[in-house]
Write a protein that holds these residues in place. Structure first.
Motif, PDB file in Angstrom:
ATOM      1  N   GLY A 176      -3.540   2.250  -5.076  1.00 33.32           N
ATOM      2  CA  GLY A 176      -3.004   2.754  -3.819  1.00 33.32           C
ATOM      3  C   GLY A 176      -3.525   4.137  -3.468  1.00 33.32           C
ATOM      4  O   GLY A 176      -4.618   4.538  -3.863  1.00 33.32           O
TER       5      GLY A 176
ATOM      6  N   SER B 298      -9.086   1.654  -3.328  1.00 29.58           N
ATOM      7  CA  SER B 298      -7.639   1.825  -3.524  1.00 29.58           C
ATOM      8  C   SER B 298      -6.932   0.487  -3.598  1.00 29.58           C
ATOM      9  O   SER B 298      -5.984   0.319  -4.386  1.00 29.58           O
ATOM     10  CB  SER B 298      -7.069   2.677  -2.388  1.00 29.58           C
ATOM     11  N   TRP B 299      -7.386  -0.492  -2.776  1.00 29.80           N
ATOM     12  CA  TRP B 299      -6.746  -1.814  -2.783  1.00 29.80           C
ATOM     13  C   TRP B 299      -7.162  -2.622  -3.999  1.00 29.80           C
ATOM     14  O   TRP B 299      -6.314  -3.192  -4.697  1.00 29.80           O
ATOM     15  CB  TRP B 299      -7.107  -2.562  -1.501  1.00 29.80           C
ATOM     16  N   ALA B 300      -8.472  -2.693  -4.269  1.00 26.49           N
ATOM     17  CA  ALA B 300      -8.963  -3.518  -5.365  1.00 26.49           C
ATOM     18  C   ALA B 300      -8.480  -3.010  -6.718  1.00 26.49           C
ATOM     19  O   ALA B 300      -8.221  -3.793  -7.635  1.00 26.49           O
ATOM     20  CB  ALA B 300     -10.491  -3.585  -5.335  1.00 26.49           C
ATOM     21  N   SER B 301      -8.347  -1.697  -6.853  1.00 31.28           N
ATOM     22  CA  SER B 301      -7.885  -1.138  -8.123  1.00 31.28           C
ATOM     23  C   SER B 301      -6.384  -1.286  -8.308  1.00 31.28           C
ATOM     24  O   SER B 301      -5.871  -1.169  -9.422  1.00 31.28           O
ATOM     25  CB  SER B 301      -8.252   0.345  -8.209  1.00 31.28           C
ATOM     26  N   GLY B 302      -5.666  -1.514  -7.189  1.00 30.88           N
ATOM     27  CA  GLY B 302      -4.215  -1.607  -7.252  1.00 30.88           C
ATOM     28  C   GLY B 302      -3.528  -0.275  -7.425  1.00 30.88           C
ATOM     29  O   GLY B 302      -2.315  -0.218  -7.653  1.00 30.88           O
TER      30      GLY B 302
ATOM     31  N   TRP C 151      -9.610   3.539 -12.215  1.00 33.41           N
ATOM     32  CA  TRP C 151      -9.921   2.104 -12.282  1.00 33.41           C
ATOM     33  C   TRP C 151     -10.877   1.848 -13.450  1.00 33.41           C
ATOM     34  O   TRP C 151     -10.656   0.931 -14.246  1.00 33.41           O
ATOM     35  CB  TRP C 151     -10.545   1.686 -10.958  1.00 33.41           C
TER      36      TRP C 151
ATOM     37  N   THR D 266     -13.099   3.654   0.679  1.00 36.84           N
ATOM     38  CA  THR D 266     -11.886   4.181   0.046  1.00 36.84           C
ATOM     39  C   THR D 266     -10.766   3.156   0.071  1.00 36.84           C
ATOM     40  O   THR D 266     -10.043   2.981  -0.930  1.00 36.84           O
ATOM     41  CB  THR D 266     -11.444   5.474   0.747  1.00 36.84           C
ATOM     42  N   LEU D 267     -10.604   2.476   1.197  1.00 39.32           N
ATOM     43  CA  LEU D 267      -9.581   1.426   1.289  1.00 39.32           C
ATOM     44  C   LEU D 267      -9.835   0.326   0.268  1.00 39.32           C
ATOM     45  O   LEU D 267      -8.904  -0.149  -0.394  1.00 39.32           O
ATOM     46  CB  LEU D 267      -9.560   0.841   2.701  1.00 39.32           C
ATOM     47  N   PHE D 268     -11.105  -0.063   0.130  1.00 39.19           N
ATOM     48  CA  PHE D 268     -11.422  -1.140  -0.814  1.00 39.19           C
ATOM     49  C   PHE D 268     -11.112  -0.718  -2.242  1.00 39.19           C
ATOM     50  O   PHE D 268     -10.498  -1.479  -3.008  1.00 39.19           O
ATOM     51  CB  PHE D 268     -12.896  -1.526  -0.683  1.00 39.19           C
TER      52      PHE D 268
ATOM     53  N   ASP E 140       2.296   3.414 -12.203  1.00 34.02           N
ATOM     54  CA  ASP E 140       1.550   4.256 -11.268  1.00 34.02           C
ATOM     55  C   ASP E 140       1.222   5.593 -11.934  1.00 34.02           C
ATOM     56  O   ASP E 140       2.124   6.407 -12.161  1.00 34.02           O
ATOM     57  CB  ASP E 140       2.365   4.485 -10.002  1.00 34.02           C
TER      58      ASP E 140
END
Length: 572
Positions: A389, A383-387, A211, A379-381, A174
């Motif tokens: 968070g 943050s999620w797709a990139s892993g 990302w 933003t959710l996509f 992270d």
């Protein structure tokens, strides 16, 4: 009861004045920054010859800076391609000479930019009789960018932080929790290139940038030169988006595209810091402006101008309009996933959308909900797709560890704290900063809200209101780097045309560009003074040789007093 009612009326009146609700259009203070520009003929034969010399002058300066960067640019500690090379390595051994060359090149580029302004905006208080064409400006900009785009990084080491943070993400660690030392190790080749102050700090950038950076790290590995090159391509892509969006936004505001591009894209801060310094602000600004243009195209149409702000008979948005609206909102949100500040652009375009829908409170809520859902989903996509968070939310304030002399609240706290030391009261700088910075944040928030109201009521164009708000945020930010000024200058270049804006914008751009030192060596005071004197002597000789061939003085036919606008005229 009467007393309470009177107090309530006074409070309400004060609140309306504070937000700008009771200000009439002619008296709106910020509106004086704008004046519609005129369409004028192209350059004549004499002016085209002068333009060629100005173009060559700027290109020569850019080449000198690129050569000097081989010795005093932000070269990597490891994998330096010119280290030990007999001819090219001499620039690293002759620091004073390389610094003088860099300073002279810097002055040449800045001087060429100022001279080019005679054919873009005329005088700062006038309008040109002849203006260079868009293709002439584009060729000039490209010629000045090429040398800096192939040179080593200059004026900043941030690109090496990008590489280290991206490698941390590529390893599955992270980057919002670990800095380069903890994530890569103290002996890692990427860690050793990161400035000491940032080696233990997590990444302050959005998930989209890291990302992309992770992909770059997987592509280039530990090859620092290749990584820098790819990141520079990313910065150049951002500059290309600025060049695409800025003239389109300027036409909507009644401003000549060449004027906007001269101040917003050919600006030395863009050349030296976004291109030469490889900063991700280029990508942030490019995406933000492109998203604003797409959304305004949906709201006002392809050729929409400011007269449509008061139109009541605009047809409902069709499928194409909603597609542009959603696409533009997504692009602006992606911009905020590089640096979060640009998210406020959604608010200003949202107020324009609400005004099209009638300007009522219900319309404002409807626009806010629609754009909020799009921004949240995007933003959710990412943050999620990139892993990656949402750790970036907690690292946005990382840069505040630096005490910047260009930040008004920071310099106020430092000066006041130093005064306490002189008076024998002790050093209370940290305590004072904890007071001045929150106050500055509140003032910036108030200016932003006032500008949102001005855009929603139609007194200001959304682009102008956005630029003014970003200007307040930059000046009142806890940390202000030289290239942060572009957050405000670039959008305002498409709207603000009056000397009250252009004079300080041009002055700040020129002066700050000359004050920032290269980051590739430690210079002694005598070296800086010697290099500056050498650069001054070289420029004096250059001026003497070109005083009759370059338009150093205003000439008849170059600029004239303001006149009635024609082709770029729009009504408010």
């Amino acid at each position: 009861m009467a007393v309470l009612e009177g107090a309530a009326r006074k409070i309400s009146a004060f609140g309306r004045r504070a937000l700008g609700l009771d200000v009439t259009t002619p008296d709106h203070t910020v509106a004086v920054l704008h004046r519609d520009e005129t369409e004028v003929p192209g350059l004549d034969k004499r002016e085209r010859a002068q333009l060629d010399r100005i173009r060559l002058m700027g290109a020569t300066g850019a080449v000198l800076m690129a050569i000097a960067a081989l010795g005093i640019g932000a070269q990597p500690v490891h994998q330096n391609p010119v280290s030990g090379v007999r001819v090219l390595g001499i620039f690293a051994r002759a620091h004073t000479g390389s610094l003088a060359m860099c300073m002279f090149g810097t002055v040449l580029v800045i001087g060429a930019w100022l001279l080019l302004g005679r054919f873009a905006i005329g005088g700062l208080a006038g309008s040109p009789l002849h203006r260079l064409s868009r293709s002439q400006l584009d060729r000039t900009l490209l010629l000045w960018i090429i040398p800096l785009s192939v040179a080593p990084p200059m004026f900043s080491n941030d690109v090496y932080s990008y590489l280290a943070q991206s490698e941390i993400a590529a390893r599955g660690i992270d980057p919002y929790a670990e800095g380069p030392v903890a994530g890569l190790g103290i002996d890692n080749v990427l860690t050793n290139n990161v400035p000491t102050i940032w080696r233990d700090t997590p990444a302050p950038y959005g998930p989209l940038f890291l990302w992309i950076g992770r992909g770059i790290a997987e592509l280039t590995g530990d090859n620092i030169i290749a990584g820098v090159w790819v990141h520079r391509l990313l910065a150049l892509a951002g500059v290309a988006l600025i060049v695409w969006a800025l003239p389109r936004l300027s036409v909507r505001c009644g401003v000549a595209p060449v004027s906007a591009l001269w101040l917003g894209a050919a600006n030395p801060l863009v050349l030296f810091h976004l291109v030469g310094g490889v900063h991700n602000d280029a990508l942030m600004l490019g995406l933000m402006l492109a998203g604003v243009e797409l959304m305004l195209r949906a709201i006002y149409g392809d050729g929409g101008t400011r007269d449509q702000l008061t139109a009541k008979n605009l047809p409902p948005l069709d499928a194409r309009g909603y597609g542009l609206l959603v696409g533009g909102a997504v692009v602006i949100t992606l911009s905020s996933s590089v640096k979060f500040t640009s998210i406020i652009a959604l608010g200003f375009v949202g107020m324009a959308l609400a005004r099209r829908w009638g300007g009522s409170f219900t319309a404002i809520v409807k626009a806010a909900v629609l754009l909020g859902l799009i921004a949240g989903a995007t933003t959710l996509f990412v943050s999620w797709a990139s892993g990656l968070g949402f750790g970036w939310i907690f690292t946005l304030n990382t840069a505040s560890a630096v005490r910047s002399w260009m930040s008004l609240p920071t310099v106020t706290g430092i000066i006041t704290g130093f005064g306490g030391v002189l008076l024998g009261l002790g050093d209370h700088t940290t305590a004072l900063l904890s007071i001045t910075r929150p106050i500055a944040a509140l003032v910036a928030a108030w200016v932003t809200i006032r500008m949102l109201v001005a855009a929603g009521t139609g007194r200001l164009h959304p682009v102008g209101a956005l630029g003014v708000s970003l200007g307040a945020i930059v000046l009142l930010f806890p940390v202000v780097q030289p290239w942060y000024l572009l957050w405000a200058i670039v959008p305002l270049a498409a709207w603000a045309t009056q000397p009250v804006f252009r004079v300080p914008a041009v002055a700040f751009s020129a002066v700050v560009s000359m004050l920032v030192m290269p980051r590739g060596a430690e210079f002694q005071v005598f070296q800086i003074i010697g290099a500056a004197l050498a650069a001054a002597v070289c420029f004096a000789l250059f001026f003497a040789l070109t005083r009759h061939t370059l338009p150093w003085r205003a000439q008849a036919g170059v600029s004239a007093p303001s006149q009635e606008a024609t082709a770029y005229r729009v009504t408010s």
